[in-house]
Design a protein around this motif. Structure first.
Motif, mmCIF file in Angstrom:
data_model
loop_
_atom_site.group_PDB
_atom_site.id
_atom_site.type_symbol
_atom_site.label_atom_id
_atom_site.label_comp_id
_atom_site.label_asym_id
_atom_site.label_seq_id
_atom_site.Cartn_x
_atom_site.Cartn_y
_atom_site.Cartn_z
ATOM 1 N N ALA A 1 0.833 -1.206 0.000
ATOM 2 C CA ALA A 1 0.000 0.000 0.000
ATOM 3 C C ALA A 1 0.871 1.261 0.000
ATOM 4 O O ALA A 1 0.606 2.216 -0.740
ATOM 5 N N MET A 2 1.941 1.236 0.798
ATOM 6 C CA MET A 2 2.826 2.406 0.861
ATOM 7 C C MET A 2 3.515 2.647 -0.473
ATOM 8 O O MET A 2 3.624 3.786 -0.943
ATOM 9 N N ALA A 3 3.990 1.557 -1.078
ATOM 10 C CA ALA A 3 4.699 1.699 -2.355
ATOM 11 C C ALA A 3 3.749 2.244 -3.409
ATOM 12 O O ALA A 3 4.114 3.128 -4.195
ATOM 13 N N GLY A 4 2.513 1.746 -3.413
ATOM 14 C CA GLY A 4 1.520 2.231 -4.370
ATOM 15 C C GLY A 4 1.282 3.722 -4.191
ATOM 16 O O GLY A 4 1.237 4.478 -5.165
ATOM 17 N N GLY A 5 1.157 4.132 -2.925
ATOM 18 C CA GLY A 5 0.960 5.549 -2.622
ATOM 19 C C GLY A 5 2.139 6.363 -3.140
ATOM 20 O O GLY A 5 1.964 7.407 -3.791
ATOM 21 N N ALA A 6 3.356 5.863 -2.881
ATOM 22 C CA ALA A 6 4.557 6.603 -3.291
ATOM 23 C C ALA A 6 4.648 6.719 -4.817
ATOM 24 O O ALA A 6 5.194 7.683 -5.346
ATOM 25 N N HIS A 7 4.089 5.695 -5.515
ATOM 26 C CA HIS A 7 4.138 5.735 -6.985
ATOM 27 C C HIS A 7 2.908 6.422 -7.579
ATOM 28 O O HIS A 7 2.708 6.389 -8.795
ATOM 29 N N GLY A 8 2.061 6.971 -6.707
ATOM 30 C CA GLY A 8 0.912 7.742 -7.181
ATOM 31 C C GLY A 8 -0.207 6.907 -7.778
ATOM 32 O O GLY A 8 -0.974 7.397 -8.616
ATOM 33 N N LEU A 9 -0.339 5.634 -7.355
ATOM 34 C CA LEU A 9 -1.422 4.804 -7.904
ATOM 35 C C LEU A 9 -2.774 5.280 -7.392
ATOM 36 O O LEU A 9 -2.894 5.698 -6.232
ATOM 37 N N ALA A 10 -3.797 5.164 -8.222
ATOM 38 C CA ALA A 10 -5.168 5.440 -7.773
ATOM 39 C C ALA A 10 -5.567 4.322 -6.804
ATOM 40 O O ALA A 10 -5.091 3.187 -6.930
ATOM 41 N N ALA A 11 -6.455 4.645 -5.857
ATOM 42 C CA ALA A 11 -6.811 3.690 -4.801
ATOM 43 C C ALA A 11 -7.389 2.390 -5.361
ATOM 44 O O ALA A 11 -7.281 1.340 -4.741
ATOM 45 N N ASP A 12 -8.008 2.440 -6.564
ATOM 46 C CA ASP A 12 -8.650 1.231 -7.096
ATOM 47 C C ASP A 12 -7.842 0.576 -8.221
ATOM 48 O O ASP A 12 -8.356 -0.249 -8.965
ATOM 49 N N ASP A 13 -6.565 0.942 -8.343
ATOM 50 C CA ASP A 13 -5.735 0.406 -9.427
ATOM 51 C C ASP A 13 -5.199 -0.981 -9.045
ATOM 52 O O ASP A 13 -4.032 -1.143 -8.687
ATOM 53 N N GLU A 14 -6.076 -1.977 -9.130
ATOM 54 C CA GLU A 14 -5.687 -3.320 -8.676
ATOM 55 C C GLU A 14 -4.492 -3.879 -9.458
ATOM 56 O O GLU A 14 -3.573 -4.444 -8.859
ATOM 57 N N ALA A 15 -4.488 -3.681 -10.779
ATOM 58 C CA ALA A 15 -3.367 -4.210 -11.579
ATOM 59 C C ALA A 15 -2.059 -3.552 -11.148
ATOM 60 O O ALA A 15 -1.010 -4.209 -11.048
ATOM 61 N N LEU B 1 11.991 0.083 2.184
ATOM 62 C CA LEU B 1 11.133 -0.082 1.011
ATOM 63 C C LEU B 1 11.778 0.701 -0.119
ATOM 64 O O LEU B 1 11.961 1.918 -0.002
ATOM 65 N N GLU B 2 12.150 -0.015 -1.168
ATOM 66 C CA GLU B 2 12.846 0.606 -2.305
ATOM 67 C C GLU B 2 14.008 1.459 -1.800
ATOM 68 O O GLU B 2 14.217 2.597 -2.236
ATOM 69 N N GLY B 3 14.716 0.906 -0.808
ATOM 70 C CA GLY B 3 15.910 1.569 -0.284
ATOM 71 C C GLY B 3 15.638 2.633 0.772
ATOM 72 O O GLY B 3 16.562 3.133 1.396
ATOM 73 N N ARG B 4 14.363 3.003 0.983
ATOM 74 C CA ARG B 4 14.036 4.046 1.973
ATOM 75 C C ARG B 4 13.655 3.413 3.294
ATOM 76 O O ARG B 4 12.975 2.389 3.317
ATOM 77 N N ASP B 5 14.058 4.030 4.398
ATOM 78 C CA ASP B 5 13.696 3.517 5.717
ATOM 79 C C ASP B 5 12.251 3.937 6.024
ATOM 80 O O ASP B 5 11.957 5.126 6.168
ATOM 81 N N VAL B 6 11.347 2.958 6.117
ATOM 82 C CA VAL B 6 9.924 3.280 6.333
ATOM 83 C C VAL B 6 9.438 2.757 7.694
ATOM 84 O O VAL B 6 8.239 2.663 7.932
ATOM 85 N N THR B 7 10.396 2.405 8.558
ATOM 86 C CA THR B 7 10.056 1.773 9.845
ATOM 87 C C THR B 7 8.991 2.558 10.601
ATOM 88 O O THR B 7 8.046 1.977 11.129
ATOM 89 N N ARG B 8 9.154 3.863 10.673
ATOM 90 C CA ARG B 8 8.271 4.680 11.501
ATOM 91 C C ARG B 8 6.835 4.739 10.967
ATOM 92 O O ARG B 8 5.886 4.689 11.739
ATOM 93 N N ASN B 9 6.718 4.818 9.654
ATOM 94 C CA ASN B 9 5.371 4.959 9.076
ATOM 95 C C ASN B 9 4.627 3.641 8.939
ATOM 96 O O ASN B 9 3.411 3.621 8.826
ATOM 97 N N LEU B 10 5.391 2.543 8.958
ATOM 98 C CA LEU B 10 4.795 1.244 8.638
ATOM 99 C C LEU B 10 3.675 0.847 9.594
ATOM 100 O O LEU B 10 2.701 0.223 9.192
ATOM 101 N N ARG B 11 3.828 1.178 10.878
ATOM 102 C CA ARG B 11 2.858 0.688 11.877
ATOM 103 C C ARG B 11 1.758 1.681 12.207
ATOM 104 O O ARG B 11 1.023 1.478 13.164
ATOM 105 N N THR B 12 1.665 2.759 11.463
ATOM 106 C CA THR B 12 0.626 3.743 11.792
ATOM 107 C C THR B 12 -0.752 3.197 11.394
ATOM 108 O O THR B 12 -0.862 2.281 10.567
ATOM 109 N N GLU B 13 -1.803 3.767 11.998
ATOM 110 C CA GLU B 13 -3.161 3.323 11.678
ATOM 111 C C GLU B 13 -3.490 3.601 10.217
ATOM 112 O O GLU B 13 -4.192 2.823 9.582
ATOM 113 N N SER B 14 -2.967 4.715 9.678
ATOM 114 C CA SER B 14 -3.328 5.009 8.285
ATOM 115 C C SER B 14 -2.668 3.984 7.349
ATOM 116 O O SER B 14 -3.282 3.550 6.368
ATOM 117 N N ALA B 15 -1.460 3.532 7.676
ATOM 118 C CA ALA B 15 -0.831 2.479 6.856
ATOM 119 C C ALA B 15 -1.635 1.181 6.979
ATOM 120 O O ALA B 15 -1.800 0.439 6.005
#
Ligand code: DC
Length: 227
Positions: A42-56, A81-95
């Motif tokens: 989900a985070m990677a999709g967000g970072a790549h600007g995917l639309a929320a319903d872009d299943e493919a 994730l893709e070389g970036r440290d995402v530890t802090r954001n990974l466990r948030t409720e929004s993630a």
């Protein structure tokens, strides 16, 4: 090869993540935190600007997910994730909420299947998620469905977030937990439910060590563990 698997499923905040981690470390077994994989997709999709319903698009990311789990000398986990440290954001409720949405996409689940199964390596695996016992490791000799009252789960999440120095609001968390329970258990593909051969353990009011002991007792009755 027959690798013993302890499958622990249950709703958000049931304590399964903590229990799985403690068990894996006591047994010296591998750990699969499958929720982290859905969170990362989900985070990677967000970072790549995917639309929320872009299943493919999400399925393509799931199939090639570039992530690393590391533990430093002090035992602290770091997730890249893709070389970036995402530890802090990974466990948030929004993630977590974003993960729950991509987790309802059948092709994302299919794309993560092989990757999850590859975690099963000697001497054994403790796997934590929603469908470990029902889909990913149907042959697991030990299956536990861990639950707790919604109030207690919200309170545990609240304390966890506070301990990590993150902001938290109890009423909001309770609502998010109920929303996530509903989404995870009513989706058509791999809904959250106990496997028919799972031991159901309600941990409401139980300290975490007692829960670990109960799961170990179930494990001992089914696989050779020398603990
Ligand atoms: O366990 P967690 O809170 O990190 O999981 C985040 C979301 O991912 C959860 O709301 C549902 C989804 N998930 C899933 O569908 N299947 C799994 N095996 C693990 C998590």
């Amino acid at each position: 090869m027959d690798v013993p698997v302890i499958a622990i499923d249950g709703p958000s905040g049931s304590g399964k993540g903590t229990v799985a981690r403690l068990l894996a470390s006591r047994l010296g077994w591998h750990l699969l935190d499958s929720g982290a994989l859905y969170r990362l997709v989900a985070m990677a999709g967000g970072a790549h600007g995917l639309a929320a319903d872009d299943e493919a698009g999400y399925a393509a990311i799931a199939g090639t997910l570039d992530t690393r789990f590391e533990t430093d000398a002090d035992g602290n986990e770091r997730v890249l994730l893709e070389g970036r440290d995402v530890t802090r954001n990974l466990r948030t409720e929004s993630a977590g909420a974003a993960a729950s949405r991509v987790a309802a996409m059948p092709s994302v689940r299919a794309a993560l299947l092989g990757r999850q199964r590859a975690f099963a390596a000697p001497p054994g695996l403790v796997a934590d998620g929603r469908d470990m016992g029902t889909v990913v490791f149907t042959e697991a000799p030990v299956k536990v469905y861990l639950t707790a009252s919604a109030e207690e789960r919200a309170l545990r999440r609240y304390k966890q977030l506070k301990e990590k120095g993150l902001t938290a609001n109890l009423a909001g968390l309770s609502q998010e937990i109920l929303d996530r329970d509903r989404r995870d258990s009513t989706r058509p593909v791999a809904p959250l439910r106990p496997a028919s051969d799972a031991v159901i353990l309600d941990s409401t009011g139980m300290p975490i060590d007692a829960v670990v002991e109960r799961v170990l007792a179930v494990a001992r009755s089914r696989v050779p563990v020398d603990l």
